[in-house]
Design an enzyme around this catalytic site. Structure first.
Site, PDB file in Angstrom:
ATOM      1  N   HIS A   1       0.841  -1.200   0.000  1.00 20.16           N
ATOM      2  CA  HIS A   1       0.000   0.000   0.000  1.00 20.16           C
ATOM      3  C   HIS A   1       0.871   1.242   0.000  1.00 20.16           C
ATOM      4  O   HIS A   1       2.090   1.156   0.110  1.00 20.16           O
ATOM      5  CB  HIS A   1      -1.003  -0.022   1.156  1.00 20.16           C
ATOM      6  CG  HIS A   1      -0.419   0.094   2.529  1.00 20.16           C
ATOM      7  ND1 HIS A   1       0.380  -0.867   3.087  1.00 20.16           N
ATOM      8  CD2 HIS A   1      -0.525   1.073   3.476  1.00 20.16           C
ATOM      9  CE1 HIS A   1       0.730  -0.510   4.308  1.00 20.16           C
ATOM     10  NE2 HIS A   1       0.199   0.678   4.567  1.00 20.16           N
TER      11      HIS A   1
ATOM     12  N   ASP B   1       5.789   4.606   5.120  1.00 23.25           N
ATOM     13  CA  ASP B   1       6.604   3.613   5.831  1.00 23.25           C
ATOM     14  C   ASP B   1       6.606   2.254   5.117  1.00 23.25           C
ATOM     15  O   ASP B   1       7.199   1.297   5.617  1.00 23.25           O
ATOM     16  CB  ASP B   1       6.158   3.479   7.298  1.00 23.25           C
ATOM     17  CG  ASP B   1       4.725   3.010   7.456  1.00 23.25           C
ATOM     18  OD1 ASP B   1       3.818   3.560   6.805  1.00 23.25           O
ATOM     19  OD2 ASP B   1       4.506   2.066   8.245  1.00 23.25           O
ATOM     20  N   HIS B   2       5.984   2.185   3.940  1.00 19.32           N
ATOM     21  CA  HIS B   2       6.021   0.962   3.112  1.00 19.32           C
ATOM     22  C   HIS B   2       6.595   1.216   1.724  1.00 19.32           C
ATOM     23  O   HIS B   2       6.837   0.271   0.974  1.00 19.32           O
ATOM     24  CB  HIS B   2       4.615   0.351   3.015  1.00 19.32           C
ATOM     25  CG  HIS B   2       4.079  -0.007   4.365  1.00 19.32           C
ATOM     26  ND1 HIS B   2       4.028  -1.300   4.839  1.00 19.32           N
ATOM     27  CD2 HIS B   2       3.628   0.786   5.375  1.00 19.32           C
ATOM     28  CE1 HIS B   2       3.557  -1.285   6.077  1.00 19.32           C
ATOM     29  NE2 HIS B   2       3.312  -0.029   6.431  1.00 19.32           N
TER      30      HIS B   2
ATOM     31  N   ASP C   1      -0.388  -3.690   6.138  1.00 20.42           N
ATOM     32  CA  ASP C   1      -1.029  -3.191   7.360  1.00 20.42           C
ATOM     33  C   ASP C   1      -2.506  -3.573   7.418  1.00 20.42           C
ATOM     34  O   ASP C   1      -3.316  -2.867   8.042  1.00 20.42           O
ATOM     35  CB  ASP C   1      -0.902  -1.660   7.453  1.00 20.42           C
ATOM     36  CG  ASP C   1       0.517  -1.212   7.744  1.00 20.42           C
ATOM     37  OD1 ASP C   1       1.384  -2.075   7.961  1.00 20.42           O
ATOM     38  OD2 ASP C   1       0.740   0.014   7.746  1.00 20.42           O
TER      39      ASP C   1
ATOM     40  N   HIS D   1       4.334  -4.610  10.450  1.00 20.90           N
ATOM     41  CA  HIS D   1       4.860  -4.011  11.685  1.00 20.90           C
ATOM     42  C   HIS D   1       5.006  -5.039  12.793  1.00 20.90           C
ATOM     43  O   HIS D   1       4.260  -6.026  12.850  1.00 20.90           O
ATOM     44  CB  HIS D   1       3.904  -2.916  12.200  1.00 20.90           C
ATOM     45  CG  HIS D   1       3.859  -1.687  11.356  1.00 20.90           C
ATOM     46  ND1 HIS D   1       4.623  -0.581  11.611  1.00 20.90           N
ATOM     47  CD2 HIS D   1       3.130  -1.399  10.249  1.00 20.90           C
ATOM     48  CE1 HIS D   1       4.361   0.361  10.700  1.00 20.90           C
ATOM     49  NE2 HIS D   1       3.453  -0.114   9.861  1.00 20.90           N
TER      50      HIS D   1
ATOM     51  N   HIS E   1      -7.550  -0.517   5.330  1.00 18.32           N
ATOM     52  CA  HIS E   1      -6.535   0.389   5.903  1.00 18.32           C
ATOM     53  C   HIS E   1      -6.303   1.544   4.924  1.00 18.32           C
ATOM     54  O   HIS E   1      -6.253   2.699   5.321  1.00 18.32           O
ATOM     55  CB  HIS E   1      -5.265  -0.416   6.138  1.00 18.32           C
ATOM     56  CG  HIS E   1      -4.088   0.343   6.646  1.00 18.32           C
ATOM     57  ND1 HIS E   1      -4.036   0.860   7.916  1.00 18.32           N
ATOM     58  CD2 HIS E   1      -2.900   0.663   6.059  1.00 18.32           C
ATOM     59  CE1 HIS E   1      -2.860   1.464   8.087  1.00 18.32           C
ATOM     60  NE2 HIS E   1      -2.159   1.365   6.975  1.00 18.32           N
TER      61      HIS E   1
ATOM     62  N   HIS F   1       1.365   3.958   1.948  1.00 13.70           N
ATOM     63  CA  HIS F   1       1.937   4.701   3.079  1.00 13.70           C
ATOM     64  C   HIS F   1       3.462   4.761   3.002  1.00 13.70           C
ATOM     65  O   HIS F   1       4.114   3.793   2.607  1.00 13.70           O
ATOM     66  CB  HIS F   1       1.490   4.085   4.411  1.00 13.70           C
ATOM     67  CG  HIS F   1       0.079   4.431   4.769  1.00 13.70           C
ATOM     68  ND1 HIS F   1      -0.686   3.655   5.605  1.00 13.70           N
ATOM     69  CD2 HIS F   1      -0.713   5.464   4.391  1.00 13.70           C
ATOM     70  CE1 HIS F   1      -1.888   4.211   5.748  1.00 13.70           C
ATOM     71  NE2 HIS F   1      -1.923   5.300   5.002  1.00 13.70           N
TER      72      HIS F   1
HETATM   73 FE    FE Z   1       2.590   0.914   8.165  1.00 17.48          FE
HETATM   74 ZN    ZN Z   2      -0.039   1.703   6.520  1.00 18.02          ZN
END
Ligand code: FE
Ligand code: ZN
Length: 241
Positions: free
Chosen positions: A55, A59-60, A132, A170, A113, A57
């Protein structure tokens, strides 16, 4: 059979380094940032060929552009969010397949999400990458979707073979497990799992991967009877201390 190595990123993210020993293909799932991935590649003498995102975001996907520039790897991610995936080359969605070396991955759309969120499932290697959406004993926050979306996503993931290993985005397992015990205090499977999880975390070891069979027995969101119950549990988790 793919080898799958955890690459810890940022504070609690995992990227996953995939290697197909037959073809030499090397992939990274959800690279939050480039430096730890480049270090993992250098340590193994491997050249990155594929970048996969579950996805959009940061942090990915934060490592997409620097890794692509450093290695020429192709970026594969959710076509429903193509405009938000940096460097995307190939957008994929429900029912598509991705070729990675000698392995073929299946794609599921699991929005909830985020609008465009996919799972990548490598059947021959018994592994699913859930970003996530599905966490060990938990699920992601509903930023762009509804409880009904998450309920539907859980049904797709629950249907995979029980021995499928679950690689999520995570290290949230201990916090998720405390909430799972709050929801089902008498669930012996959660109690037993939390003994293992607390020992691993005390030793600073990862709790990932889980398995689909374990999630069926311990995950309060996969175990929710309907979308309403899932939504109530997700809302309670948002403020759970
Ligand atoms: Fe994340
Ligand atoms: Zn995420």
């Amino acid at each position: 059979m793919l080898s799958i190595d955890l690459v810890p990123c940022l504070s609690d993210n995992y990227a996953y380094l995939l290697h197909d020993p037959v073809s030499g293909a090397v992939g990274i799932v959800d690279p939050s940032e480039a430096p730890p991935v480049l270090a993992a590649l250098a340590a193994r003498g491997w050249k990155l060929t594929h970048i996969f995102n579950t996805h959009h975001h940061f942090d990915h996907t934060g490592g997409n552009i620097p890794l692509k520039e450093a290695t020429g790897a192709v970026v594969i991610g959710p076509k429903a969010d193509a405009h938000r995936i940096p460097g995307l080359d190939t957008g994929v969605g429900e029912g598509d397949t991705v070729t990675f070396g000698t392995e073929t991955g299946g794609v599921f759309d699991i929005p909830a999400h985020t609008t465009g969120h996919i799972a990548l499932y490598f059947a021959a290697s018994k592994a699913v990458f859930t970003g996530d959406t599905l966490f060990a004993m938990g699920c992601g926050r509903l930023f762009e979707g509804t409880p009904a979306d998450m309920f539907a996503a859980m049904r797709k993931l629950e249907a995979l073979p029980g021995d499928t290993r679950v690689y999520c985005g995570h290290e949230y397992t201990e916090s998720n497990g405390r909430f799972a015990l709050h929801v089902e205090p008498d669930n012996a499977d959660i109690q037993a799992e939390m003994v293992k999880v607390r020992a691993l975390r005390a030793a600073h070891e990862p709790t990932i991967p889980s398995t689909i069979a374990l999630e069926r027995r311990t995950n309060p969101f996969m175990r929710a009877a309907n979308a309403g119950e899932l939504g109530a549990r997700r809302a309670a988790k948002d403020s759970f201390k």
